[in-house]
Design an enzyme around this catalytic site. Structure first.
Site, PDB file in Angstrom:
ATOM      1  N   GLY A 274     106.445 -59.349  18.723  1.00 13.02           N
ATOM      2  CA  GLY A 274     107.463 -60.397  18.827  1.00 13.02           C
ATOM      3  C   GLY A 274     108.572 -60.022  19.785  1.00 13.02           C
ATOM      4  O   GLY A 274     109.069 -60.862  20.556  1.00 13.02           O
ATOM      5  N   ASP A 275     108.966 -58.750  19.759  1.00 10.29           N
ATOM      6  CA  ASP A 275     110.004 -58.262  20.685  1.00 10.29           C
ATOM      7  C   ASP A 275     109.532 -58.403  22.127  1.00 10.29           C
ATOM      8  O   ASP A 275     110.286 -58.815  23.006  1.00 10.29           O
ATOM      9  CB  ASP A 275     110.326 -56.785  20.415  1.00 10.29           C
ATOM     10  CG  ASP A 275     110.770 -56.517  18.989  1.00 10.29           C
ATOM     11  OD1 ASP A 275     111.270 -57.449  18.339  1.00 10.29           O
ATOM     12  OD2 ASP A 275     110.616 -55.372  18.527  1.00 10.29           O
TER      13      ASP A 275
END
Length: 363
Positions: free
Chosen positions: A316-317
């Site tokens: 997600g980062d």
């Protein structure tokens, strides 16, 4: 000899300050810098500490022994982490490969210790200028990353990261960074630390017609820090989260279970400034949902063969990092999503958020 050494340290600090004060980049992140302690574990350890996969929590008293247990028994990897810092590193990695070095900076709080130095060195190696607040009384924060069958569970011990203060934004170095930047990104994890600091940056973005991005980060942020989320959300031009966070937000606020409807309703919720809010929900290998101005679009993800998956920590980062790098190149939102998908696909083939080779993505 002491005076000679002390003068060298002072000279080094002044040189670092001059480098930061001359910052002319466009991207600033602020958040919790943590050193990931990552290891493959069995179901027995997950059960022992009462954690489930694909979750992220703050360490409680019962979790404290896990860090030593990982180090002693699990041959862990030590990887630079912290959600926001990961995203900024990925964005800079992509921008550097596209002829834009030195475009990003990151602010957070670390201890005066080897872990803090390791985080700083890692960020610098990826081309990110860090301006850490240094807490001499508290160790650098760590995050236990429990990996099982490619999925991950995170237990964060914030330690020094929890001690970031608005006063750090008053330093000449910090002002040089946030006044130069045109795009700001803060993950929801920082809402447990210093909402006042977030508001200073968000108000600057609002007053100067700059772009402010927020991530909801984890279900516990939505469930237990609702007031802080509401404060930050009003400033968000772009809001990111994954499907479990989106579902938690929909449930808490009575927005229903259809995530496309939830995205549309969040996009239409009260907002400061004149820009419309864009809401982006990632769903792993399922389509990414984007909502803005009453319209919702789904962007297909090309699935990664299971045998190429190492772990999902940092996926997600990395998506956000790719999205931000593309956004800074003034690309359409759909193209930004494609860049996010590419970055996430790269990272899940690594152990943690490690940038092991030059970026091949062309903006």
């Amino acid at each position: 000899r002491y005076h000679w050494y002390h003068n060298i340290i002072l000279l080094s600090q002044k040189l670092h300050s001059k480098i930061i004060m001359s910052f002319t980049g466009s991207l600033m992140g602020m958040g919790n810098p943590l050193l990931d302690i990552s290891a493959e574990v069995g179901q027995d350890m997950l059960d022992k500490y009462g954690v489930k996969m694909d979750d992220a929590i703050l360490a409680e008293e019962k979790h404290v022994p896990i860090y030593k247990e990982l180090v002693d028994n699990c041959s862990p990897q030590f990887i630079a982490g912290g959600a926001t810092q990961n995203s900024i590193r990925v964005a800079q990695w992509i921008m550097t490969a596209n002829g834009k070095p030195g475009e990003s900076a990151f602010l957070g709080c670390v201890g005066v210790d080897a872990f803090g130095k390791q985080l700083e060195d890692c960020a610098a190696a990826d081309g990110v200028k860090v301006h850490y607040m240094k807490d001499e009384a508290t160790p650098t924060g760590t995050c236990a990353v429990l990996v099982k069958s490619g999925e991950r569970s995170l237990i964060a011990n914030l330690a020094a990261a929890n001690n970031f203060k608005p006063s750090h934004l008053e330093t000449a170095e910090s002002k040089a960074i946030y006044e130069s930047a045109s795009l700001y990104y803060i993950a929801g994890f920082f809402l447990t630390v210093s909402v006042d600091s977030l508001k200073i940056v968000a108000e600057h973005a609002l007053a100067n017609n700059k772009t402010f991005c927020l991530n909801l980060s984890a279900p516990f942020i939505i469930d237990f820090f609702g007031d802080q989320v509401a404060t930050a959300l009003e400033y968000a031009d772009f809001l990111f989260c994954n499907e479990s966070e989106a579902a938690a937000y929909g449930k808490k606020h009575g927005l229903g279970e259809d995530l496309k409807e939830v995205a549309l309703k969040i996009a239409a919720s009260p907002k400061k400034g004149t820009k419309p809010r864009t809401v982006i929900f990632t769903q792993g290998s399922d389509a990414t949902i984007v909502a803005c101005n009453g319209k919702v679009v789904e962007h297909t993800v090309t699935p990664l063969p299971k045998d190429q998956l190492v772990d999902t920590n940092g996926a997600g980062d990395a998506f956000v990092g790719g999205f931000l790098a593309s956004l800074l190149s003034e690309k359409e939102v759909g193209t930004c999503v494609e860049a996010g998908h590419w970055a996430a696909r790269f990272i899940i083939q690594q152990s943690g958020c490690t940038l092991s080779k030059p970026c091949e993505y062309k903006l």
